[in-house]
Design a protein around this motif. Structure first.
Motif, PDB file in Angstrom:
ATOM      1  N   THR A 162      40.317  35.373  46.630  1.00  0.00           N
ATOM      2  CA  THR A 162      39.211  35.868  45.823  1.00  0.00           C
ATOM      3  C   THR A 162      39.287  37.382  45.737  1.00  0.00           C
ATOM      4  OG1 THR A 162      37.705  36.033  47.715  1.00  0.00           O
ATOM      5  CG2 THR A 162      37.720  33.940  46.493  1.00  0.00           C
ATOM      6  N   SER A 164      37.572  41.165  43.478  1.00  0.00           N
ATOM      7  CA  SER A 164      36.706  41.797  42.488  1.00  0.00           C
ATOM      8  C   SER A 164      37.630  42.451  41.478  1.00  0.00           C
ATOM      9  CB  SER A 164      35.799  42.841  43.146  1.00  0.00           C
ATOM     10  OG  SER A 164      35.054  43.546  42.162  1.00  0.00           O
ATOM     11  N   ALA A 166      37.903  44.529  37.855  1.00  0.00           N
ATOM     12  CA  ALA A 166      37.212  45.305  36.828  1.00  0.00           C
ATOM     13  C   ALA A 166      38.194  45.664  35.730  1.00  0.00           C
ATOM     14  CB  ALA A 166      36.612  46.568  37.427  1.00  0.00           C
ATOM     15  N   GLY A 207      36.762  40.884  46.904  1.00  0.00           N
ATOM     16  CA  GLY A 207      35.608  40.344  46.201  1.00  0.00           C
ATOM     17  C   GLY A 207      35.467  38.862  46.430  1.00  0.00           C
ATOM     18  N   THR A 209      35.252  36.467  43.777  1.00  0.00           N
ATOM     19  CA  THR A 209      35.592  35.651  42.613  1.00  0.00           C
ATOM     20  C   THR A 209      37.006  35.089  42.758  1.00  0.00           C
ATOM     21  OG1 THR A 209      34.228  37.097  41.218  1.00  0.00           O
ATOM     22  CG2 THR A 209      35.762  35.612  40.099  1.00  0.00           C
ATOM     23  N   ALA A 214      38.680  35.167  37.861  1.00  0.00           N
ATOM     24  CA  ALA A 214      38.585  36.601  37.581  1.00  0.00           C
ATOM     25  C   ALA A 214      39.491  36.983  36.413  1.00  0.00           C
ATOM     26  CB  ALA A 214      38.950  37.399  38.827  1.00  0.00           C
TER      27      ALA A 214
END
Length: 226
Positions: A162, A164, A166, A207, A209, A214
């Motif tokens: 998992t 994060s 962006a 993160g 996700t 993601a």
């Protein structure tokens, strides 16, 4: 899928080679000398000797011919400014040019959080981040199906699966957050076949996700067929 990895003996690269081999892809890693080849073979990849500092674009082009994708994961670190520029920027420029000449459409470049702007010499990581930024700038000018991955501070912790993620992050003051090399390798493998990630810059840190989800969240849908 045949994937050629520049910087094939690096820690992210060897993890990526295992992931690719595990799903049935052909991974080939470019290494500075023959001493690194056994490590690649143990990861399920083929090692090819190619010193990016000394190799010509023509030589690299020959090694990329017929590949489905290229990953630029080479790096000299931040200790020697001359080598940092030669590998992190110069090597990337050579590989990008060679990929274009060899008509290899897909290229994923490993950069760093904090890249995307130029730093004054008094910044602790100016040489490193400026080289990464200039490598990114060169790639953006090329007619390639490219994706830039900016990992946070890299760790050797076991991957969680998992992250994060962006898309198109704003410039920051330097590396921040942390992320496992395992998860970065899994992310690159997930991005390689995604058609909607063309021209995308993503920043990855720890993160919650799942990686596949993601990637789907940031990748643009493929255009509908007429």
């Amino acid at each position: 899928m045949r994937v050629v990895i520049a910087g094939g003996h690096g820690r992210i690269a060897r993890k990526l080679e295992r992931v690719l081999a595990g799903r049935g892809d052909r991974a080939e890693g470019l290494v500075r000398d023959r001493a690194g080849i056994p490590d690649l073979e143990s990861a399920g990849a083929r090692g090819v000797v190619c010193d990016l500092e000394r190799a010509s674009v023509d030589e690299i082009e020959g090694l990329l011919r017929g590949a489905d994708a290229v990953v630029f994961a080479a790096g000299a670190g931040a200790a020697d400014p001359v080598r940092t520029d030669a590998v992190d920027r110069g090597g990337s420029v050579k590989v990008g040019e060679a990929a274009q000449r060899a008509e290899v459409g897909r290229l994923v470049q490993v950069s760093s959080t904090g890249a995307g702007r130029l730093y004054e010499p008094d910044h602790a990581l100016a040489d490193y981040l400026n080289a990464k930024t200039r490598a990114e700038d060169d790639l953006r000018r090329r007619d390639l199906d490219w994706t830039i991955v900016r990992p946070g501070l890299l760790t050797d912790a076991p991957g969680s699966g998992t992250v994060s993620l962006a898309a198109e992050p704003p410039p920051s003051d330097g590396p921040h957050g942390a992320v496992s090399r395992d998860d970065v390798a899994e992310l690159i493998a997930a991005l390689l076949p995604v058609t909607g990630a063309r021209g995308l810059t993503v920043e990855v840190t720890e993160g919650a996700t799942p990686i596949d989800r993601a990637v789907r969240a940031v990748a643009a849908p493929a255009p509908a067929r007429p």
